[in-house]
Design an enzyme around this catalytic site. Structure first.
Site, short mmCIF file in Angstrom:
data_model
loop_
_atom_site.label_atom_id
_atom_site.label_comp_id
_atom_site.label_asym_id
_atom_site.label_seq_id
_atom_site.Cartn_x
_atom_site.Cartn_y
_atom_site.Cartn_z
N GLY A 173 22.39 -22.82 -38.72
CA GLY A 173 22.04 -22.75 -40.14
C GLY A 173 23.35 -22.97 -41.13
O GLY A 173 23.54 -22.32 -42.16
N SER A 174 24.33 -23.79 -40.70
CA SER A 174 25.54 -24.08 -41.59
C SER A 174 25.09 -24.20 -42.92
O SER A 174 25.77 -24.18 -43.86
CB SER A 174 26.43 -24.70 -40.84
N HIS A 184 21.03 -35.40 -43.66
CA HIS A 184 20.88 -36.37 -42.41
C HIS A 184 22.50 -36.93 -42.25
O HIS A 184 23.08 -37.30 -43.21
CB HIS A 184 20.21 -37.57 -42.31
N GLU A 214 28.56 -32.32 -45.50
CA GLU A 214 27.28 -32.21 -45.86
C GLU A 214 27.17 -30.96 -46.82
O GLU A 214 26.10 -30.64 -47.37
CB GLU A 214 26.61 -31.92 -44.64
#
Length: 320
Positions: free
Chosen positions: A15-16, A110, A175
């Site tokens: 869960g970064s 993604h 991200e």
């Protein structure tokens, strides 16, 4: 910040990206809050981190729940009054009916510049193609893998000698910067009056023989021939001291209007000047607007206002 969008994060591992969203949500001006973290693996490390950070978690086990997993997940989302789902390393194929239920309210991140390299092992695909740039994409979830509408992207350079692991490390940093920003933009766009008007207009103009026209300067939509058309929807943009963006729609009369407002005063209101003519206000500048519900109301108001020749055709079509 009042009335923040309630977000659930679904994870399968560490869960970064979840952590990036949690910490971004602590800013005073962040438009969302993390109301729930869950997933498909009860021992996912990210769940323990979320709990330590004071976030409500639910340890669901897809293996033990089997076919009832998605029902249990939906019940948890309903109980937490979730507006938006953010996938963050959630490694499950999502059933079509679940995707449909959350259409337009479920996002994913993604690690490539979609539509290039969807699916798994995207970094290997980038290197095999000899590309000099890659990146990350936040997109809406659709019933096809990594094919929903793109909400935002960030580019990352591919360096000489990069491996899939070294590339993944840098893309992950990107991200963590991208996801909170795009999620914030996504949950606030439904509060923007221009976006709301465009959304209502698209639904209204999909109905037969409709056209756009302003009513006392406000956007509206009429049905019928040009010589005898009537309004069936009018936008209410913070008029007459009512601090909300709403659409006005025709009810069957004062009794129904009063019942609706009494049952859901946060959703409906009696608009000044229009109320005596059986128009009700449906608030739209709020988290988690049910656009299917809005579409149903527009169709109903259209039928109330449309000339008999059009409603007869609609009834005949419904019979078939």
């Amino acid at each position: 910040m009042a009335d923040r969008a309630r977000v659930a994060i679904l994870i399968s591992g560490r869960g970064s990206n979840m952590a990036a969203l949690i910490y971004a949500a602590r800013a005073d001006d962040c438009p969302y809050e993390i109301a729930l973290v869950t997933g498909d693996k009860p021992d996912a490390p990210g769940l323990s981190l979320a709990r330590a950070e004071g976030i409500d978690i639910l340890r669901l086990d897809d293996k033990s729940l089997g076919a009832t997993y998605w029902k249990a997940l939906q019940e948890a989302l309903d109980a937490a009054r979730i507006d938006t789902i953010a996938l963050a390393g959630f490694m499950r194929i999502i059933p079509t009916d679940f995707v449909a239920r959350w259409a337009g309210r479920m996002v994913n991140i993604h690690p490539s510049l979609l539509p290039r390299h969807p699916g798994l092992r995207s970094h290997d695909a980038v290197l095999a193609a000899g590309e000099t740039t890659t990146g990350a994409t936040v997109h809406l979830v659709s019933d096809q893998v990594d094919s929903g509408a793109i909400l935002g992207q960030v580019e990352v350079a591919v360096l000489p000698g990069d491996t899939a692991d070294s590339l993944a490390t840098r893309v992950l940093i990107a991200e963590h910067q991208l996801y909170p920003r795009i999620l914030s933009e996504f949950v606030t766009r439904e509060r923007d009056p221009d976006w709301i008007v465009a959304k209502v207009g698209g639904l209204a103009l999909a109905l037969p023989e409709t056209r756009f026209k302003t009513s006392h300067g406000a956007p509206g939509w009429k049905v019928g021939s040009p010589s005898s058309d009537k309004f069936f929807a009018i936008m209410w943009l913070s008029h007459h001291g009512e601090e909300s963006t709403a659409v006005l729609l025709k009810t069957s009369g004062q009794d129904e209007m009063a019942q609706l407002i009494a049952a859901e005063p946060d959703l409906y209101f009696r608009p000044a000047y229009y109320g005596p003519s059986d128009w009700i206000g449906l608030r739209l500048d709020r988290a988690g607007v049910g656009w299917d519900h809005v579409a149903e109301w527009l169709s109903r108001s259209w039928q109330t206002t449309a000339p008999p020749r059009l409603t007869r055709l609609l009834r005949v079509a419904d019979e078939f």
